[in-house]
Design a protein around this motif. Structure first.
Motif, PDB file in Angstrom:
ATOM      1  N   ARG A 154       0.625  -1.179   0.066  1.00 21.07           N
ATOM      2  CA  ARG A 154       0.288  -0.314  -0.607  1.00 21.07           C
ATOM      3  C   ARG A 154       1.435   0.993  -0.001  1.00 21.07           C
ATOM      4  N   LEU A 155       1.640   1.310   0.611  1.00 19.59           N
ATOM      5  CA  LEU A 155       2.769   2.063   0.666  1.00 19.59           C
ATOM      6  C   LEU A 155       3.737   2.664  -0.447  1.00 19.59           C
ATOM      7  N   ARG A 156       3.586   1.652  -1.673  1.00 16.88           N
ATOM      8  CA  ARG A 156       4.378   1.847  -2.748  1.00 16.88           C
ATOM      9  C   ARG A 156       3.556   2.183  -3.533  1.00 16.88           C
ATOM     10  N   ALA A 157       2.407   1.503  -3.439  1.00 12.42           N
ATOM     11  CA  ALA A 157       1.442   1.954  -4.311  1.00 12.42           C
ATOM     12  C   ALA A 157       1.089   3.908  -3.989  1.00 12.42           C
ATOM     13  N   ALA A 196       2.011   6.723  -6.781  1.00 13.11           N
ATOM     14  CA  ALA A 196       1.004   7.348  -7.419  1.00 13.11           C
ATOM     15  C   ALA A 196       1.062   8.866  -7.319  1.00 13.11           C
ATOM     16  N   GLU A 197       1.981   9.507  -6.159  1.00 12.87           N
ATOM     17  CA  GLU A 197       2.095  10.911  -5.477  1.00 12.87           C
ATOM     18  C   GLU A 197       3.723  11.157  -7.275  1.00 12.87           C
ATOM     19  N   ALA A 198       4.336  10.258  -7.302  1.00 10.03           N
ATOM     20  CA  ALA A 198       4.675  10.233  -7.958  1.00 10.03           C
ATOM     21  C   ALA A 198       4.513  10.626  -9.526  1.00 10.03           C
ATOM     22  N   ASP A 199       3.208  10.155 -10.326  1.00  8.30           N
ATOM     23  CA  ASP A 199       2.845  10.615 -11.085  1.00  8.30           C
ATOM     24  C   ASP A 199       1.974  11.212 -11.043  1.00  8.30           C
ATOM     25  N   ARG A 200       1.507  12.189  -9.717  1.00  6.67           N
ATOM     26  CA  ARG A 200       0.769  13.743  -9.878  1.00  6.67           C
ATOM     27  C   ARG A 200       2.101  14.560 -10.443  1.00  6.67           C
ATOM     28  N   ALA A 201       3.538  14.498  -9.744  1.00  8.48           N
ATOM     29  CA  ALA A 201       4.811  14.741 -10.305  1.00  8.48           C
ATOM     30  C   ALA A 201       5.160  14.650 -11.239  1.00  8.48           C
ATOM     31  N   GLY A 202       4.566  13.777 -11.949  1.00  6.72           N
ATOM     32  CA  GLY A 202       5.315  13.777 -13.552  1.00  6.72           C
ATOM     33  C   GLY A 202       6.743  13.069 -13.047  1.00  6.72           C
ATOM     34  N   LEU A 203       6.953  12.850 -12.475  1.00  7.86           N
ATOM     35  CA  LEU A 203       8.485  11.708 -12.372  1.00  7.86           C
ATOM     36  C   LEU A 203       8.372  10.493 -13.372  1.00  7.86           C
ATOM     37  N   ALA A 204       9.220  10.561 -14.302  1.00  8.71           N
ATOM     38  CA  ALA A 204       9.935   9.543 -15.191  1.00  8.71           C
ATOM     39  C   ALA A 204      10.874   8.683 -14.320  1.00  8.71           C
ATOM     40  N   PRO A 205      10.960   7.606 -14.846  1.00 11.42           N
ATOM     41  CA  PRO A 205      12.365   6.537 -14.194  1.00 11.42           C
ATOM     42  C   PRO A 205      13.230   7.128 -15.102  1.00 11.42           C
ATOM     43  N   GLU A 206      14.437   7.654 -14.106  1.00 10.80           N
ATOM     44  CA  GLU A 206      15.659   8.310 -14.237  1.00 10.80           C
ATOM     45  C   GLU A 206      16.393   7.268 -13.170  1.00 10.80           C
ATOM     46  N   PRO A 207      17.095   6.025 -14.020  1.00 11.30           N
ATOM     47  CA  PRO A 207      17.843   5.050 -12.904  1.00 11.30           C
ATOM     48  C   PRO A 207      19.387   5.809 -12.967  1.00 11.30           C
ATOM     49  N   THR A 227      14.741  -0.549 -10.404  1.00  9.70           N
ATOM     50  CA  THR A 227      13.545  -1.310 -11.469  1.00  9.70           C
ATOM     51  C   THR A 227      12.686   0.437 -12.085  1.00  9.70           C
ATOM     52  N   ALA A 228      11.931   1.007 -12.995  1.00  8.31           N
ATOM     53  CA  ALA A 228      11.603   1.887 -13.118  1.00  8.31           C
ATOM     54  C   ALA A 228      10.921   2.272 -12.468  1.00  8.31           C
ATOM     55  N   ASP A 229      10.170   2.057 -11.265  1.00 11.37           N
ATOM     56  CA  ASP A 229       9.478   2.351 -10.094  1.00 11.37           C
ATOM     57  C   ASP A 229      10.019   2.334  -8.498  1.00 11.37           C
ATOM     58  N   GLU A 230      10.969   1.906  -8.586  1.00  8.81           N
ATOM     59  CA  GLU A 230      12.337   2.218  -7.738  1.00  8.81           C
ATOM     60  C   GLU A 230      13.062   3.393  -8.394  1.00  8.81           C
ATOM     61  N   SER A 231      13.085   3.734  -9.570  1.00  3.60           N
ATOM     62  CA  SER A 231      13.558   4.973  -9.916  1.00  3.60           C
ATOM     63  C   SER A 231      13.410   6.413  -9.220  1.00  3.60           C
ATOM     64  N   ARG A 232      11.618   6.304  -9.282  1.00  6.43           N
ATOM     65  CA  ARG A 232      10.533   6.981  -9.595  1.00  6.43           C
ATOM     66  C   ARG A 232      10.396   6.813  -8.093  1.00  6.43           C
ATOM     67  N   LEU A 283       1.311   9.784   3.530  1.00 11.68           N
ATOM     68  CA  LEU A 283       0.461   9.395   2.590  1.00 11.68           C
ATOM     69  C   LEU A 283      -0.458   7.992   2.608  1.00 11.68           C
ATOM     70  N   THR A 284      -0.779   7.818   3.385  1.00  9.41           N
ATOM     71  CA  THR A 284      -0.990   6.250   3.814  1.00  9.41           C
ATOM     72  C   THR A 284      -1.921   6.668   5.635  1.00  9.41           C
ATOM     73  N   ASP A 285      -2.516   5.472   6.233  1.00  4.58           N
ATOM     74  CA  ASP A 285      -3.334   5.825   7.485  1.00  4.58           C
ATOM     75  C   ASP A 285      -2.742   5.073   8.524  1.00  4.58           C
ATOM     76  N   VAL A 286      -1.451   4.515   8.078  1.00  7.75           N
ATOM     77  CA  VAL A 286      -0.680   3.708   8.783  1.00  7.75           C
ATOM     78  C   VAL A 286       0.393   5.339   9.860  1.00  7.75           C
ATOM     79  N   SER A 287       0.457   4.948  11.429  1.00  3.52           N
ATOM     80  CA  SER A 287       1.432   5.854  11.950  1.00  3.52           C
ATOM     81  C   SER A 287       2.925   6.394  11.481  1.00  3.52           C
ATOM     82  N   ALA A 288       3.735   7.131  11.810  1.00  2.74           N
ATOM     83  CA  ALA A 288       4.674   6.731  11.880  1.00  2.74           C
ATOM     84  C   ALA A 288       5.598   5.805  11.830  1.00  2.74           C
ATOM     85  N   GLU A 289       5.325   6.221  14.099  1.00  2.34           N
ATOM     86  CA  GLU A 289       5.722   4.824  14.069  1.00  2.34           C
ATOM     87  C   GLU A 289       6.140   3.330  13.379  1.00  2.34           C
TER      88      GLU A 289
END
Length: 248
Positions: A34-37, A41-52, A61-66, A237-243
């Protein structure tokens, strides 16, 4: 993040989240997905393309780069000051010592320790050699050359100068308890077999000066601050606490 995750996706992620129970591992895997998704999604909103990164030890990977690019944009931490480093040094003084050095020798009677049929004769042979050494301590080098399964046997069993990190925990504990100039009266079992130990000399660890560890402390504090900031950002970005939230 309300999108449903498939059981197959969680099961595939499970291997990366060891835990005491399957239920806890499952919960961690689901949370990580869920955190990765959310990050993607936030990277999509920021228009970030992969740049390994070309010089990365493992190609992204492309997702790791974003995700990396997103975190580089969103996470800022203050630099670590000299005062911060000195305070950390003072709080954890015992951590900044050289490890004790041991000058030791051993005789290894190798055995498959998972099998009692293999352990029993090795244990008996080690006990026999221990009796011989009790009567003739000066025969250690000869017995090592004749019986040790370790390559050090050719040098009379000598291991040179070692630290606890260079040997198994069982041997490290025994060496720490021994008096220099003595032979351990009982064989020490490890995953490799049975060891007869001789401790020739021990040099206790010494305190390191602040100047010798300043850079290590600064790197540690920077990493800790970054992880804290990453957890806090993930929590937005999620409903999980920082702790609870794992670092991205």
């Amino acid at each position: 993040m309300s999108a449903a995750l498939s059981e197959a996706a969680i099961a595939a992620e499970l291997q990366h989240h060891p835990a005491a129970t399957r239920e806890e591992a499952w919960r961690r895997a689901e949370r990580a997905l869920r955190l990765r998704a959310a990050l993607l999604a936030e990277a999509d909103r920021a228009g970030l393309a992969p740049e390994p990164e070309d010089d990365a030890p493992v190609r992204e990977t492309a997702d790791e780069s974003r995700i990396r690019r997103l975190l580089e944009r969103r996470i800022r931490v203050a630099d670590v000051s000299e005062a911060d480093c000195r305070a950390e040094f003072a709080r954890h003084r015992a951590r900044f010592r050289t490890p004790p050095l041991f000058e030791a020798a051993h005789i290894l009677i190798a055995a498959d320790m998972s099998s009692e049929d293999a352990r029993a004769p090795a244990r008996a042979e080690a006990a026999r050699l221990a009796s011989l050494l009790a009567a003739r301590p000066d025969s250690f080098a000869r017995l090592a050359r004749e019986h040790s399964a370790c390559p050090s046997g050719a040098d009379g069993g000598g291991l040179g100068q070692i630290t606890a990190r260079d040997v198994t925990p069982e041997i490290a504990s025994m060496l720490a308890a021994m008096t220099p100039g003595t032979i351990c009266p009982v064989p020490v079992p490890t995953r490799h077999g049975y060891h007869l130990l001789r401790l020739d000399r021990r040099e206790d660890g010494r305190d390191l000066p602040f100047e010798a560890v300043r850079d290590r402390i600064r790197d540690h504090l920077r990493q800790r601050a970054w992880l804290d900031a990453a957890r806090a950002y993930a929590a937005t970005l999620t409903d999980v606490s920082a702790e609870e939230e794992p670092a991205p």
